[in-house]
Write an enzyme that holds these catalytic residues in place. Structure first.
Site, PDB file in Angstrom:
ATOM      1  N   SER A 133     -90.997  -4.719  -3.912  1.00 47.91           N
ATOM      2  CA  SER A 133     -90.468  -6.074  -4.068  1.00 47.91           C
ATOM      3  C   SER A 133     -90.897  -6.764  -5.351  1.00 47.91           C
ATOM      4  O   SER A 133     -90.221  -7.676  -5.814  1.00 47.91           O
ATOM      5  CB  SER A 133     -90.868  -6.920  -2.865  1.00 47.91           C
ATOM      6  N   GLU A 178     -92.133 -24.613  -3.374  1.00 43.92           N
ATOM      7  CA  GLU A 178     -93.520 -24.240  -3.113  1.00 43.92           C
ATOM      8  C   GLU A 178     -93.711 -22.825  -3.653  1.00 43.92           C
ATOM      9  O   GLU A 178     -92.747 -22.067  -3.782  1.00 43.92           O
ATOM     10  CB  GLU A 178     -93.796 -24.266  -1.606  1.00 43.92           C
ATOM     11  N   LYS A 223     -87.621 -12.385  -5.785  1.00 46.22           N
ATOM     12  CA  LYS A 223     -87.459 -13.829  -5.560  1.00 46.22           C
ATOM     13  C   LYS A 223     -86.244 -14.426  -6.278  1.00 46.22           C
ATOM     14  O   LYS A 223     -85.612 -15.353  -5.788  1.00 46.22           O
ATOM     15  CB  LYS A 223     -88.725 -14.566  -5.987  1.00 46.22           C
TER      16      LYS A 223
END
Lengths: 405, 269
Positions: A384, A117, A95
């Site tokens: 990830s 969010e 991220k």
């Protein structure tokens, strides 16, 4: 017309085929146009790119390793398995690649307040992290269900100085958090930069987030050429909104010999109706600024997604994935909660790596495919994120899962 | 002449603004909602906006969000909303009725079928919050070709450069959202509204209705002096949310509507 490249989208209006677009309230349209224009400038600006590269290297810790998973490979007895170690990034997931890019853009645009969010909390943590680094006010919207199952991440965001606003609407998950973030943005248009965490939302977000995440695929390409002297045969990544997958896939879309597989969350199983697989169990519709595949009923009402993994718990998917699914360039499959949990445990025991439950979906697909493939088949899995945030969920399922361990 | 054109022309002759009322179809249930809808014209509503419920009303504040949830819990869907319009039209042929909502339920219904059924039911126009002019081909163009008005939202962020794009292809009236925010949120200053109306008038001859944050007869009257229409939604819907019974909901909404109508009608006297 023959498709000459799969990497040129979206068109000027933000469409990938018939997916994407800018389906937002008029209040936001001028902002979105400003953002698109500023991003177009920034991505051609050597100073911006230089600064981005600096933070990717010295703050995020890039490049992330492409690691040959010897024990996983032995266990499967087929394809040679590589893990792209995005879980080693600062904040523990992919991220931050996107957040670093967007915060530099926010600063360039003179914005003073960042909103985002979050589902699992990884995007929230990454956003809070970069906001702290650049001294900007940060507000994170998070559904109450997700707050309950991701307490540690909620606390991390608070430590980083962000304000976490609980969203009770709907089922209190990612979709509801995104609605609330959009409402905040409409209300605070002048001061606020909305940092969307995935390759969804109105144009330019899907393309912009993809570009910031594409560093994953670019590195993988170079690393594989370096280690094996050729490109991989297949790529596997999990998909909620689809940013880690798009980041890995995009640089390989035109390499027709590279097989690309996206793994959606099948929850309790597609047939149960309790899942988060928009491509395998949804139909096209319009939500959160883009036209894409959505979980919805006959009246076009959005159905709440279900997945054991909070980060995949979203009833839509990035529009570029919808397009790649539609034209058949990428194969989209799905994995259940139980399969993901089993893969989670195997990865812990075989490689000494605790994966995020999201990434465990990609691993579960590998356990299905790799055994049947030849030993010279090179397979890359995007690991990830790391699983520290999922301890509570895994503990909850531990007893019933013991037979898998 | 469309019902919207006729209504605004008639009110212009009377030198007064229109009271535009918003309720969500099926809130708190079909029968009560229909009773409210049928009662609105007699209570002084000049134009009716009827909300099509959606699970994810991203531009709406808490009052209308809850109205959507109540309507969906009572099993309202787009077919029933169109049926409600048909039943309304059985007793009313001159009050313009505009459907308002989000695109996805229409997309799922199918655009051509929706346009045909809406026309047949007696709908006069559409307001679709998440369809900016960038997406005219999706619905606005075919709807207007079929004779349905497509009413655009303009906002404080719609600058002079963008305004022609938004107004081009608008019909019926222009809805000015007077604050950047969600429905039901704080109201704009009078100065802001005055300047905004003046700016819009430079760009369009369409009637201008103003909404967001208007809750009382006094406030409605103030806006009615400046604009061609005054839109009230959340304040009406609060009477449904707070009602102890269906009859109380009907009485509460129609009672406030009558007060607002009095404010609007007396504004320029």
């Amino acid at each position: 017309m023959t498709q000459t490249s799969y990497r040129t989208g979206p068109d000027a209006t933000g469409l990938f085929g018939s997916f994407g677009g800018q389906y937002v309230a008029e209040t936001l349209m001028p902002l979105i146009h400003d953002l698109a224009a500023e991003y177009e400038k920034a991505k051609e600006d050597p100073a911006f790119l230089k600064e981005l590269a600096y933070f990717q290297r010295d703050y995020v810790g890039r490049p992330s390793p492409l690691y040959f998973a010897e024990r996983l490979t032995e266990f499967c007895g087929g394809a040679k398995i590589y893990l792209k170690r995005e879980e080693l990034n600062h904040t523990g997931a992919h991220k931050i690649n996107n957040c670093i890019g967007q915060i530099l853009l926010a600063r360039r645009m003179g914005k003073k307040r960042i909103i985002a969010e979050t589902g699992a909390g990884m995007h929230g943590v990454a956003t809070a992290t970069v906001a702290a680094r650049f001294g900007l006010e940060c507000v994170i919207f998070m559904g109450t269900t997700d707050i309950d199952r991701q307490q540690a991440n909620v606390f991390r965001m608070k430590l980083l100085g962000a304000k976490v606003i609980p969203v009770t609407a709907g089922t209190g998950t990612l979709k509801d958090a995104m609605n609330e973030a959009l409402r905040d943005w409409v209300t605070n248009v002048d001061s606020t930069f909305y940092m969307i965490g995935t390759v969804a939302g109105p144009h330019p977000y899907p393309a912009m987030v993809r570009d910031f995440q594409a560093v994953i695929g670019k590195e993988t390409r170079e690393q594989m050429l370096d280690q094996e002297g050729r490109l991989p045969d297949s790529l596997v990544a999990c998909i909620g909104g689809g940013s880690n997958a798009m980041g890995l896939f995009h640089p390989f879309l035109d390499d027709k010999d590279v097989q690309i597989i996206g793994v959606e969350a099948a929850g309790h199983g597609i047939e149960s109706g309790k899942h988060a697989a928009s491509l395998n169990g949804g139909v096209p519709g319009v939500l959160h600024g883009n036209r894409t595949f959505l979980l919805q009923d006959d009246d076009g009402q959005i159905i709440d997604a279900h997945s054991i993994s909070a980060g995949l718990d979203y009833p839509g998917i990035g529009p570029e994935h919808a397009w790649l699914h539609d034209i058949g360039r990428v194969e989209y499959t799905s994995v259940t909660d139980d399969e993901a949990l089993a893969a989670f445990h195997k990865c812990c025991r075989l490689e000494g790596i605790i994966p995020a439950l999201e990434s465990a979906h990609a691993l579960a697909e590998v356990f299905k495919r790799a055994p049947g493939l030849p030993k010279d088949h090179l397979m890359v899995i995007n690991l990830s994120g790391r699983g520290d945030k999922d301890m509570q969920t895994v503990m909850h399922h531990y007893d019933e899962q013991e037979e898998h361990i | 002449m469309s019902r919207l054109q006729a209504r605004f022309a008639e009110l212009k002759q009377q030198n007064r603004a229109a009271l535009v009322t918003f309720i969500t179809a099926g809130d708190p249930g079909y029968d009560t909602s229909l009773e409210i809808l049928k009662g609105l014209p007699a209570a002084g509503a000049d134009v009716i906006e009827l909300g099509m419920p959606f699970t994810d009303p991203m531009a709406d504040g808490p009052a209308i969000q809850l109205a959507n949830i109540r309507a969906l819990a009572a099993k309202q869907d787009l077919k029933k909303t169109l049926q409600m319009v048909r039943q309304f039209r059985e007793g009313n042929s001159d009050t313009p009725l505009v459907l308002m909502g989000y695109f996805n339920p229409i997309h799922k219904y199918g655009v051509p079928a929706f346009i045909a059924d809406a026309k047949e039911a007696g709908v006069d126009g559409l307001i679709v919050v998440d369809l900016p002019p960038e997406h005219n081909v999706d619905l606005a163009d075919p709807a207007q070709a079929a004779g349905l008005d497509f009413i655009r939202l303009t906002t404080p962020t719609t600058d002079d450069k963008r305004l022609p794009k938004v107004l081009n292809g608008s019909s019926g009236f222009v809805y000015y959202v007077s604050v950047a925010g969600v429905t039901g949120s704080g109201s704009a200053t009078l100065d802001h509204v005055e300047q905004a109306v003046a700016r819009l008038r430079r760009h369009t001859d369409l009637p201008i209705s103003i909404g967001f944050g208007i809750r009382t007869a006094e406030h409605a009257a103030t806006i009615a002096r400046l604009a061609d229409g005054v839109v009230v939604g959340s304040a009406l819907i609060d009477h449904i949310a707070n009602a102890g019974s269906s009859q109380e909901a009907v009485k509460g909404v129609l009672g406030l509507c009558a007060e607002l109508a009095e404010g609007v009608r007396g504004a320029r006297k």
